[in-house]
Structures are given as C-alpha cells and as structure tokens.
Write an enzyme that holds these catalytic residues in place. Structure first.
Site, PDB file in Angstrom:
ATOM      1  CB  THR A   1      -0.926   0.006   1.234  1.00  0.00           C
ATOM      2  OG1 THR A   1      -1.642  -1.234   1.255  1.00  0.00           O
ATOM      3  CG2 THR A   1      -1.908   1.153   1.193  1.00  0.00           C
TER       4      THR A   1
ATOM      5  CB  ALA B   1      -1.020   2.754  -5.014  1.00  0.00           C
TER       6      ALA B   1
ATOM      7  CB  THR C   1       1.289  -5.080   9.605  1.00  0.00           C
ATOM      8  OG1 THR C   1       0.046  -4.436   9.274  1.00  0.00           O
ATOM      9  CG2 THR C   1       1.150  -5.790  10.943  1.00  0.00           C
TER      10      THR C   1
ATOM     11  CD  GLU D   1      -4.132  -9.605   3.546  1.00  0.00           C
ATOM     12  OE1 GLU D   1      -4.278 -10.142   2.447  1.00  0.00           O
ATOM     13  OE2 GLU D   1      -3.069  -9.614   4.171  1.00  0.00           O
TER      14      GLU D   1
HETATM   15  C1  LIG Z   1      -3.947  -1.203  10.481  1.00  0.00           C
HETATM   16  C2  LIG Z   1      -3.636  -1.443   9.033  1.00  0.00           C
HETATM   17  C3  LIG Z   1      -2.649  -2.355   8.676  1.00  0.00           C
HETATM   18  C4  LIG Z   1      -2.323  -2.547   7.331  1.00  0.00           C
HETATM   19  N1  LIG Z   1      -1.270  -3.380   7.004  1.00  0.00           N
HETATM   20  C5  LIG Z   1      -0.819  -3.407   5.722  1.00  0.00           C
HETATM   21  C6  LIG Z   1       0.375  -4.120   5.368  1.00  0.00           C
HETATM   22  O1  LIG Z   1       1.012  -4.772   6.201  1.00  0.00           O
HETATM   23  N2  LIG Z   1       0.812  -4.058   4.082  1.00  0.00           N
HETATM   24  C7  LIG Z   1       0.150  -3.350   3.125  1.00  0.00           C
HETATM   25  O2  LIG Z   1       0.610  -3.311   1.985  1.00  0.00           O
HETATM   26  N3  LIG Z   1      -0.995  -2.672   3.419  1.00  0.00           N
HETATM   27  C8  LIG Z   1      -1.488  -2.679   4.690  1.00  0.00           C
HETATM   28  N4  LIG Z   1      -2.646  -1.986   5.000  1.00  0.00           N
HETATM   29  C9  LIG Z   1      -3.320  -1.244   3.949  1.00  0.00           C
HETATM   30  C10 LIG Z   1      -4.698  -1.796   3.567  1.00  0.00           C
HETATM   31  O3  LIG Z   1      -4.560  -2.979   2.852  1.00  0.00           O
HETATM   32  C11 LIG Z   1      -5.404  -0.671   2.773  1.00  0.00           C
HETATM   33  O4  LIG Z   1      -5.763   0.324   3.713  1.00  0.00           O
HETATM   34  C12 LIG Z   1      -6.619  -1.157   2.005  1.00  0.00           C
HETATM   35  O5  LIG Z   1      -6.240  -1.997   0.957  1.00  0.00           O
HETATM   36  C13 LIG Z   1      -7.461  -0.004   1.445  1.00  0.00           C
HETATM   37  O6  LIG Z   1      -6.690   0.943   0.784  1.00  0.00           O
HETATM   38  P1  LIG Z   1      -6.880   2.507   1.173  1.00  0.00           P
HETATM   39  O7  LIG Z   1      -6.771   2.600   2.645  1.00  0.00           O
HETATM   40  O8  LIG Z   1      -5.935   3.311   0.357  1.00  0.00           O
HETATM   41  O9  LIG Z   1      -8.359   2.855   0.770  1.00  0.00           O
HETATM   42  P2  LIG Z   1      -8.898   3.342  -0.679  1.00  0.00           P
HETATM   43  O10 LIG Z   1      -8.441   2.407  -1.734  1.00  0.00           O
HETATM   44  O11 LIG Z   1      -8.580   4.789  -0.841  1.00  0.00           O
HETATM   45  O12 LIG Z   1     -10.463   3.163  -0.491  1.00  0.00           O
HETATM   46  C14 LIG Z   1     -11.301   4.133   0.099  1.00  0.00           C
HETATM   47  C15 LIG Z   1     -12.749   3.669  -0.103  1.00  0.00           C
HETATM   48  O13 LIG Z   1     -13.048   3.644  -1.493  1.00  0.00           O
HETATM   49  C16 LIG Z   1     -13.550   2.362  -1.856  1.00  0.00           C
HETATM   50  N5  LIG Z   1     -13.120   2.024  -3.213  1.00  0.00           N
HETATM   51  C17 LIG Z   1     -11.884   2.137  -3.766  1.00  0.00           C
HETATM   52  N6  LIG Z   1     -11.905   1.707  -5.031  1.00  0.00           N
HETATM   53  C18 LIG Z   1     -13.173   1.291  -5.293  1.00  0.00           C
HETATM   54  C19 LIG Z   1     -13.813   0.728  -6.423  1.00  0.00           C
HETATM   55  N7  LIG Z   1     -13.160   0.477  -7.568  1.00  0.00           N
HETATM   56  N8  LIG Z   1     -15.138   0.438  -6.335  1.00  0.00           N
HETATM   57  C20 LIG Z   1     -15.818   0.663  -5.175  1.00  0.00           C
HETATM   58  N9  LIG Z   1     -15.255   1.191  -4.065  1.00  0.00           N
HETATM   59  C21 LIG Z   1     -13.954   1.495  -4.128  1.00  0.00           C
HETATM   60  C22 LIG Z   1     -12.913   1.413  -0.841  1.00  0.00           C
HETATM   61  O14 LIG Z   1     -13.615   0.194  -0.767  1.00  0.00           O
HETATM   62  C23 LIG Z   1     -12.988   2.253   0.419  1.00  0.00           C
HETATM   63  O15 LIG Z   1     -14.263   2.137   0.994  1.00  0.00           O
HETATM   64  C24 LIG Z   1      -3.013  -1.832   6.330  1.00  0.00           C
HETATM   65  C25 LIG Z   1      -4.031  -0.938   6.694  1.00  0.00           C
HETATM   66  C26 LIG Z   1      -4.332  -0.726   8.018  1.00  0.00           C
HETATM   67  C27 LIG Z   1      -5.389   0.301   8.366  1.00  0.00           C
END
Ligand SMILES: Cc1cc2nc3c(=O)[nH]c(=O)nc-3n(C[C@H](O)[C@H](O)[C@H](O)COP(=O)(O)OP(=O)(O)OC[C@H]3O[C@@H](n4cnc5c(N)ncnc54)[C@H](O)[C@@H]3O)c2cc1C
Length: 377
Positions: A126, A130, A158, A361
């Site tokens: 992440t 992206a 994480t 995930e």
């Molecule tokens: C505590 C924590 C630990 C994490 N650990 C890791 C890790 O170890 N490694 C790692 O790589 N990542 C990690 N993540 C990241 C996590 O996987 C992402 O937060 C998640 O994939 C969502 O991405 P974003 O937060 O950028 O949300 P966004 O992608 O910006 O999404 C925002 C909203 O828009 C919606 N949305 C986006 N695109 C679409 C679409 N095409 N159609 C409909 N709805 C859509 C989403 O569902 C969401 O509701 C972690 C996150 C947290 C909070």
C-alpha cells in the site's frame, strides 16, 4: 464429508487456546492501552512454532497446513487482535512471499530467522496514492551499477518497524509497465521508517509509514522474475485473505463469549438479561453466523491445502466474516449496555479492533469486485 477435525488440528486449537488464555488475556488490555508491541508474546508464539506455521521444518517452520494456521489465527483473535495480526502478517505477508517466490539463496538467507520467529518481516504494497488500486504503485526501483535504487513511499505497513524486524518486501515499478518485488533489509541507508501510527484498534501491533530515498539494495534482492510483482502480490493477497477471514471468525467468537457470559451474569427487572428474548435472539444469530463463517474459512484453507483454486472461497470467506464480525461486536456491545462502552470491559477493545477486518487485505468493496470477477461478471 467429515466435519470433525483430526487430532492434530484439535491439538493446535487446544494449545493456542491455552496460550491465548494464559499468556495473552492477562496483558491484552494493558498492551492496547499503552500501544506497546508484544515482544514477550512473539517470543512465546515462536516457542510454540506459530510464527512460521506453514513453512517447512527444514527452514525452521512448523510444517503445518493452512487449516492449522487458520485455527491458530482464530484462537488468538478470539482473545486479542493485535497479537493475532502480528503473527498473521508476519507469516502470510512477511514470510510466505520469500518462501513462495524466493530462490534457494534467498530462502536460506531469510527463512531460518523468520520461520522460527527470531525475526519479523513485513510486506509493503500500500502507498499513499495506491490503496485498493494497488497496481498503481509509484515507488520506483532502478538498476544502477548492480544495485536496485529505490525511491518512493509505503503506508500502513504491519510489523515493519519493530526492534526485531529483519526486512520488508516491497512492490516497486522496475519499468513503465513492470512491477517487481524487492526485499529491503531494515537498516539499509535511505530506508526510513516512521514512528508507529496511532490507530483506532490493533493498538499493540506495529504499523508504519516507510520512505525510500536513493535506497540501494543488492540486485540479488529481486524476488522471483523481474516484472512478476503484480502476479505475486495478487497471490499473496489471496492467501492473506484466509488469515483475515480467520480473524473475523475469532473476533466474532470472542465477542460472543463475552456477551454470553455477561448476559447470564447481568440482572435487570429481577432476572438475568439472558432471559429476555431480545438478548437471546442476538446470541442465537451470532452463534449461527459464526458457524457459517467458520465453515467458509476452513473450506478456503482446505482448498488451498489441496492445491486447488481457493481465490473465490477466500474472498467470500473474508467478505462474509468481515461483515459478520461487525454485526457480532455491535450486538455484543449492545448486550453489555453502558459497561461495554467502558475501556475496562474487553468488548470495547474488540469493538475497536473489528473495523479493520472490513478494510485490510482488500476492503469489502474490493472483495465484491474479486468475487464478481470469479463469477465471470
Ligand atoms: C492497520 C492497518 C494495517 C495494514 N497493514 C498493511 C500491510 O502490512 N501491508 C500493506 O501493503 N498494506 C497494509 N494496510 C493497507 C490496507 O490494505 C489498505 O488500507 C486497504 O487496501 C485499502 O486501501 P486505502 O486505505 O488506500 O483505501 P482506498 O483504496 O482509498 O479506499 C477508500 C474507499 O473507497 C472504496 N473504493 C476504492 N476503489 C473502489 C472501487 N473500484 N469500487 C468501489 N469502491 C472502491 C474502498 O472500498 C474504500 O471504501 C493496512 C491498513 C491498516 C489500516
């Protein structure tokens, strides 16, 4: 069909349950309140062989199957999510990519310490720009004089910044239309790790922002073939979804346990509140949904263990248990009334720890996209 677990899996369940109750439960509230990483518990899990559960014994792992791993994650989450995600992210996101895609040299360099739990590893996919659109990676890696020179950033990673973290595997753009995975050792010049991020839940787990500025790592740290990063991370996420789905079942079960005990103990109108149909129905619904969710998780794990396609089952299990855990913590807290809103009642921690299960995930929306794709839509 046989729905009974064999002796080996039952033993995993009872061993991890005992560890969770005896070692994790007494300190979970304090670790959460202080946002303190559970080093002692990681050492305890390492002793039990939980940190490299599905990695073969020759590399220091326990050589267990995915079903055993899912049961362990479920039992840990039933008591505390921070400890569970520390183990699950290390195993499925940090260690498995190196086992699945690494060459012999990389495996022997990293796995003995990671699979035995002496060291931790992270997976950095992440980025600030992206998230769900993980293929939009902006981090770049350029080959210069036998080194990959990395520039860019990652967010929410994480296990990346603990005192015992060995490395992070990151996705980086190695060409205009090319994403590859690279192993970046902690301590490499140009690799900066932020302070732990402040969070709603999972407060004792380690979550960091990473930045890379002309960070040079050996060319040999490329994981698998150049340009295979996109395909690799999709595979990693498929497997990781079984972990998060197991967390959903465990968290819902933990919430149910607390609500069941409280409903039998708390008296109003001259009788335990468990006598009221409105309370009983909540517990009945929770128990029913937990059974359904658990079956979905075990089936996804079983398919993976059979070497069969498990992507659809894992996404369905993750979506269902994410939403079911949301309903479960909500009902369980409602059953606790005002006491559930107080920090000293563990249900308040479970309530805060739940929301991420619908985000990490792949969000609920992303799971629906994955499921629809599998359905040919
Ligand atoms: C505590 C924590 C630990 C994490 N650990 C890791 C890790 O170890 N490694 C790692 O790589 N990542 C990690 N993540 C990241 C996590 O996987 C992402 O937060 C998640 O994939 C969502 O991405 P974003 O937060 O950028 O949300 P966004 O992608 O910006 O999404 C925002 C909203 O828009 C919606 N949305 C986006 N695109 C679409 C679409 N095409 N159609 C409909 N709805 C859509 C989403 O569902 C969401 O509701 C972690 C996150 C947290 C909070």
């Amino acid at each position: 069909m046989n729905f009974d677990l064999d002796q080996e899996h039952e033993l995993v369940r009872s061993t991890v349950r005992e560890f969770a109750q005896q070692r994790v439960a007494p300190v979970a509230e304090e670790l959460d309140r202080e946002g303190r990483f559970p080093y002692d518990l990681v050492a305890g899990m390492a002793e039990l062989g939980l940190m490299g559960m599905t990695i073969p014994e020759e590399y220091g792992g326990a050589g267990a199957d995915t079903l055993a791993y899912a049961i362990a994650v479920e039992e840990l989450t039933r008591v505390d999510s921070s400890v569970a995600i520390t183990m699950a992210a290390h195993h499925s996101l940090g260690t498995l990519p190196i086992y699945s895609f690494g060459n012999d040299e990389q495996k022997w360099q990293w796995l003995p310490d990671l699979a035995s739990g002496k060291k931790l590893a992270a997976f950095g996919l992440t980025e600030p720009e992206a998230g769900s659109d993980a293929g939009a990676t902006r981090t770049r890696a350029e080959l210069r004089d036998g080194d990959w020179v990395v520039n860019g950033s990652k967010i929410f990673i994480t296990n990346a910044g603990t005192d015992i973290t060995a490395c992070v595997t990151i996705t980086a753009r190695t060409g205009d239309d090319e994403v590859s995975n690279l192993i970046v050792p902690n301590g490499t010049p140009g690799y900066e790790i932020s302070r732990p991020m402040k969070k709603l839940g999972w407060r004792a787990s380690d979550t960091r922002e990473l930045s890379f500025e002309d960070c040079a790592i050996p060319e040999a740290n490329l994981l698998g073939p150049r340009g295979d990063g996109f395909h690799q991370f999709l595979q990693i996420l498929d497997g990781g979804r079984i972990s998060v789905a197991a967390m959903g079942v465990g968290l819902a079960q933990g919430a149910y346990d607390l609500a069941y005990a409280y409903a039998n103990e708390r008296r109003q109108f001259g009788q335990p509140i468990a006598r009221f149909q409105a309370v009983r129905f909540k517990l009945a619904d929770m128990a029913t949904e937990i059974e359904a969710g658990r079956t979905m998780v075990y089936r996804a794990a079983w398919l993976k263990d059979q070497g069969r396609d498990f992507g659809l089952a894992a996404a369905q299990a993750k979506l269902y248990t994410g939403e079911l855990s949301n309903r479960a913590v909500n009902s369980a807290l409602q059953i606790h009334g005002g006491y559930g809103y107080m920090d000293e009642y563990p249900i308040s921690r479970l309530y805060r720890d739940q929301k991420i299960l619908e985000i990490g995930e792949g969000t609920n929306e992303v799971q629906r996209m994955v499921i629809a794709r599998h359905l040919g839509l």
